[in-house]
Motif scaffolding. Sequence first.
Motif, PDB file in Angstrom:
ATOM      1  N   GLY A 202       7.804   2.738  22.074  1.00 33.60           N
ATOM      2  CA  GLY A 202       7.217   1.417  22.329  1.00 33.60           C
ATOM      3  C   GLY A 202       7.357   0.923  23.756  1.00 33.60           C
ATOM      4  O   GLY A 202       6.843  -0.157  24.085  1.00 33.60           O
ATOM      5  N   ALA A 203       8.052   1.679  24.623  1.00 28.14           N
ATOM      6  CA  ALA A 203       8.165   1.237  26.024  1.00 28.14           C
ATOM      7  C   ALA A 203       6.763   1.141  26.610  1.00 28.14           C
ATOM      8  O   ALA A 203       5.911   2.005  26.377  1.00 28.14           O
ATOM      9  CB  ALA A 203       9.006   2.228  26.819  1.00 28.14           C
ATOM     10  N   ASP A 204       6.512   0.090  27.398  1.00 26.96           N
ATOM     11  CA  ASP A 204       5.167  -0.127  27.944  1.00 26.96           C
ATOM     12  C   ASP A 204       4.962   0.630  29.246  1.00 26.96           C
ATOM     13  O   ASP A 204       3.845   1.033  29.558  1.00 26.96           O
ATOM     14  CB  ASP A 204       4.962  -1.629  28.173  1.00 26.96           C
ATOM     15  N   HIS A 205       6.046   0.819  30.018  1.00 30.70           N
ATOM     16  CA  HIS A 205       5.949   1.519  31.306  1.00 30.70           C
ATOM     17  C   HIS A 205       7.206   2.346  31.515  1.00 30.70           C
ATOM     18  O   HIS A 205       8.299   1.947  31.083  1.00 30.70           O
ATOM     19  CB  HIS A 205       5.842   0.515  32.463  1.00 30.70           C
ATOM     20  N   GLY A 206       7.048   3.467  32.211  1.00 30.91           N
ATOM     21  CA  GLY A 206       8.203   4.299  32.551  1.00 30.91           C
ATOM     22  C   GLY A 206       8.206   4.603  34.041  1.00 30.91           C
ATOM     23  O   GLY A 206       7.155   4.824  34.642  1.00 30.91           O
ATOM     24  N   ILE A 207       9.392   4.596  34.637  1.00 30.95           N
ATOM     25  CA  ILE A 207       9.530   4.941  36.067  1.00 30.95           C
ATOM     26  C   ILE A 207      10.636   5.986  36.177  1.00 30.95           C
ATOM     27  O   ILE A 207      11.754   5.766  35.674  1.00 30.95           O
ATOM     28  CB  ILE A 207       9.936   3.722  36.927  1.00 30.95           C
ATOM     29  N   ASN A 208      10.313   7.131  36.821  1.00 28.43           N
ATOM     30  CA  ASN A 208      11.345   8.143  37.046  1.00 28.43           C
ATOM     31  C   ASN A 208      12.123   7.758  38.307  1.00 28.43           C
ATOM     32  O   ASN A 208      11.573   7.767  39.405  1.00 28.43           O
ATOM     33  CB  ASN A 208      10.698   9.521  37.198  1.00 28.43           C
ATOM     34  N   TYR A 209      13.410   7.376  38.110  1.00 22.99           N
ATOM     35  CA  TYR A 209      14.170   6.849  39.262  1.00 22.99           C
ATOM     36  C   TYR A 209      14.576   7.942  40.244  1.00 22.99           C
ATOM     37  O   TYR A 209      15.027   7.638  41.347  1.00 22.99           O
ATOM     38  CB  TYR A 209      15.363   5.991  38.814  1.00 22.99           C
ATOM     39  N   ARG A 210      14.424   9.208  39.847  1.00 20.48           N
ATOM     40  CA  ARG A 210      14.669  10.293  40.815  1.00 20.48           C
ATOM     41  C   ARG A 210      13.461  10.453  41.745  1.00 20.48           C
ATOM     42  O   ARG A 210      13.604  10.617  42.948  1.00 20.48           O
ATOM     43  CB  ARG A 210      14.909  11.606  40.077  1.00 20.48           C
TER      44      ARG A 210
END
Length: 334
Positions: A202-210
């Motif tokens: 259900g997460a709306d957005h994902g950001i790869n912090y690497r």
Amino acid sequence: MKALAIVDKFGLENLQWIERDRPEPGPNEVLVRMKAASLNHRDLEVIGGQRKLALPLIPASDAAGVVVAVGRGVESLAVGDRVMPIFVQGWLAGPQPPGDALATLGGPLDGVLVEFGSWPELGLVRVPDGLSDVEAATLPCAGVSAWNALFVCASLRPGDTVLIQGTGGVSLFALQFAKLAGARVIVTSSSDQKLDRARAMGADHGINYRHEPEWGRAARAIAGTGVDCVVEVGGSGSLEQSLIAVKNGGHVSYVGALSGTKPTFDLGELSRKSVQLRGVRVGNRESFETMCRAISLHALKPVIDAVFDFGDAIGALQRLQSGGHFGKICVSFG
Ligand SMILES: NC(=O)c1ccc[n+]([C@@H]2O[C@H](COP(=O)([O-])OP(=O)(O)OC[C@H]3O[C@@H](n4cnc5c(N)ncnc54)[C@H](OP(=O)(O)O)[C@@H]3O)[C@@H](O)[C@H]2O)c1
């Protein structure tokens, strides 16, 4: 009874299996046979000696079990009831009790990697309907911390945007609770595969912090004028990004510091943006029970990464240390 203990030397490699007498429940106490436990990052810190606790000590704080005996005066629980011990014993309601050393399980109090435990009646909460023992064992520290970060220390509302860091125990509970409350959720992770799994939840957005070291700016851009609330588990370096991500007057619930506790940011940012920065220390029994009602009502299922037998509890701790997990690592007592 069998227990896994830090006997005289800290370090995962120095844990020892020991035998202890089974406790007798005193007045107003309840004897619980452990059915399942779950691990938290804190357990690695305790076992590694970062917390300067007295030894010997049985580590780990989160468990679920069944009542097998009750002491004189116990009224609210009976043999056969399924229960979970609360993380801060004695903190029943209201603000955090005074004093530096709280009575927390898994240090300074003995924890739950043991076959039986005896706690005051009010130090236990009933397992919510619909949860297995393993699922219930994930709630006392990780679940309650996430609940408090969103709804007690902050006041999340439907339509708000929440930033959640990583895909460990606290963070995935925060994702589930925030969606339940009708919020938009941005998740960061070191892994694209884990971000895909978070989106499936259900997460709306994902950001790869690497790949995106300036993830604070990316989260701020997604939210327009900044996110309403951050559930901070990163600490050093991370908090700096969180203060970029948060909106003016927004809220940062400071739960943990996986990358260290020394701040790297300009303190002026706090007043320039009127940020509300609030520390979270798990939560009280009342919050635990409120959270359990929500879990039952919405048939919410904790995310389990892996279940190890009690005899392989060291293997479970090694998996936690590897950082490869998604959600909770659990131990079953069979
Ligand atoms: N104050 C309290 O009451 C309280 C209560 C519970 C926990 N905590 C603290 O909260 C933190 C998280 O605990 P947990 O048990 O949820 O941990 P966990 O299950 O071990 O989760 C760790 C996950 O966080 C991500 N991560 C690792 N380093 C990170 C960093 N520098 N910045 C952002 N994300 C990072 C990783 O996810 P990806 O692999 O997806 O990147 C990792 O798998 C710990 O510091 C713990 O001591 C505090």
